[in-house]
Design a protein around this motif. Structure first.
Motif, PDB file in Angstrom:
ATOM      1  N   ARG A  42       0.638  -1.325  -0.132  1.00  0.00           N
ATOM      2  CA  ARG A  42       0.068   0.138   0.317  1.00  0.00           C
ATOM      3  C   ARG A  42       0.730   1.351   0.115  1.00  0.00           C
ATOM      4  N   ILE A  43       2.015   1.104   0.700  1.00  0.00           N
ATOM      5  CA  ILE A  43       2.892   2.418   0.859  1.00  0.00           C
ATOM      6  C   ILE A  43       3.396   2.643  -0.489  1.00  0.00           C
ATOM      7  N   PHE A  46       0.660   4.120  -3.061  1.00  0.00           N
ATOM      8  CA  PHE A  46       0.325   5.387  -2.603  1.00  0.00           C
ATOM      9  C   PHE A  46       1.717   6.331  -3.014  1.00  0.00           C
ATOM     10  N   HIS A  47       2.745   5.885  -2.796  1.00  0.00           N
ATOM     11  CA  HIS A  47       3.943   6.569  -3.013  1.00  0.00           C
ATOM     12  C   HIS A  47       3.940   6.878  -4.789  1.00  0.00           C
ATOM     13  N   LEU A  50       1.353   9.730  -5.849  1.00  0.00           N
ATOM     14  CA  LEU A  50       1.945  10.971  -5.391  1.00  0.00           C
ATOM     15  C   LEU A  50       2.897  11.484  -6.292  1.00  0.00           C
ATOM     16  N   ILE A 104      -5.212  14.201  -1.841  1.00  0.00           N
ATOM     17  CA  ILE A 104      -4.163  13.339  -1.035  1.00  0.00           C
ATOM     18  C   ILE A 104      -4.393  12.986   0.041  1.00  0.00           C
ATOM     19  N   ALA A 105      -5.087  13.725   0.803  1.00  0.00           N
ATOM     20  CA  ALA A 105      -5.341  13.350   2.350  1.00  0.00           C
ATOM     21  C   ALA A 105      -6.040  12.148   2.513  1.00  0.00           C
ATOM     22  N   SER A 108      -4.183   9.088   2.207  1.00  0.00           N
ATOM     23  CA  SER A 108      -3.189   9.116   3.194  1.00  0.00           C
ATOM     24  C   SER A 108      -3.668   8.762   4.560  1.00  0.00           C
ATOM     25  N   PHE A 109      -4.742   9.154   5.224  1.00  0.00           N
ATOM     26  CA  PHE A 109      -5.304   8.880   6.303  1.00  0.00           C
ATOM     27  C   PHE A 109      -5.717   7.370   6.404  1.00  0.00           C
ATOM     28  N   LEU A 111      -4.409   4.856   4.937  1.00  0.00           N
ATOM     29  CA  LEU A 111      -2.885   4.020   5.017  1.00  0.00           C
ATOM     30  C   LEU A 111      -2.590   4.308   6.320  1.00  0.00           C
ATOM     31  N   LEU A 112      -2.361   5.477   7.005  1.00  0.00           N
ATOM     32  CA  LEU A 112      -2.116   5.489   8.390  1.00  0.00           C
ATOM     33  C   LEU A 112      -2.799   4.674   9.200  1.00  0.00           C
TER      34      LEU A 112
END
Ligand SMILES: [Cu+2]
Length: 274
Positions: A42-43, A46-47, A50, A104-105, A108-109, A111-112
């Motif tokens: 997932r990281i 997402f990267h 971005l 983007i947010a 991102s949330f 994934l966090l």
């Protein structure tokens, strides 16, 4: 081959030949090491998203710059423009970046949250304690209950063992494949950080505080990490070597380690409560 065996070519060829071969890391690699857990999958995606957003924004700004430089150059405009504002434009260049940031947010949330919330009933609990300058691992529980130190190998010992320089250790960490591993980490002296890039794990190991993280390795193999918080003179020499093995190999390793390593007489509080 374009590399001639002289000058810089010889140096590069020698470096290539001496680079230890281990599956996950390629010479001169750009980007991440191959993911080995869902968190890292997932990281990585997402990267990638971005990067494409960043490329699009940069190309758009570059195009605007080129257009302004060419279209409004002094040579072609003897009488300078006196325009000083445009309400529609100003609203647009405020709102569009806000919309991009919100886009983007949201992932991102998500994934966090996925990284932060440990799945219920993890299969394996391990405590990793950062020390100047090595790691101590504790395996609590009925069929484990032992602790051992894991020290980075010297260059000579690493070469002898066929392990990568500055990454190989004497006593690696073992986990079973496709199982949820909960890591509790702390520092014994200063702040360290327990990091395994291919698992998507990086958690500060802070004295007097227990931090939690988790991963589920989806392939077997040997994976390397390093202490990732500057912790003193030998910070660069406290690597993490993780062996992801089958259930049977893990059971055999547990039985073996129980005999080999010191007993852990204080069980983890969570496990004691079960
Ligand atoms: Cu360190």
């Amino acid at each position: 081959m374009f590399l001639r065996k002289s000058g810089i070519g010889a140096v590069v060829a020698a470096l290539l030949a001496s680079t230890p071969a281990f599956a996950q890391i390629k010479d001169y690699q750009l980007g991440f090491q191959a993911p080995a857990s869902e968190i890292m999958d997932r990281i990585e995606s997402f990267h990638t998203e971005l990067v494409w957003i960043i490329v699009a924004v940069c190309l758009f700004v570059l195009a605007l710059l080129v257009w302004i430089v060419v279209r409004y150059r002094a040579g072609a405009n003897p009488v300078p423009s006196k325009v000083h504002h445009n309400t529609l434009l100003e609203v647009a260049w405020t709102l569009i970046p806000v919309i991009i940031l919100v886009i983007i947010a949201i992932p991102s949330f998500k994934l966090l949250y996925f990284e932060a919330v440990i799945p219920p009933n993890p299969d394996v609990h391990i405590k990793t304690i950062g020390k100047q300058w090595f790691w101590t691992y504790e395996y609590p529980g009925a069929n484990a209950g032992f602790t051992y130190d894991s020290l980075g190998l010297s260059d000579a010992d690493a070469a002898k063992a066929g392990k990568p320089r500055l990454l190989g250790v004497d006593n690696p960490l073992y986990v079973p494949v496709n199982k949820v591993i909960e890591i509790e980490t702390a520092g014994a002296d200063v702040i360290h950080s327990f990091a395994l890039p291919q698992m998507g794990v990086k958690m500060d190991a802070v004295p007097g505080r227990l931090n939690h993280t988790w991963f589920k390795a989806d392939k077997t193999g040997v994976f390397y990490g390093q202490c990732s918080e500057l912790c003193g003179a030998r910070h660069a020499y406290m690597p993490i070597e993780l062996h992801v093995v089958s259930d049977a190999e893990y059971a055999a390793w547990l039985a073996d380690s129980k005999k080999k390593f010191a007993a852990l007489d204080v069980p983890a509080p969570r496990l004691a409560a079960k």
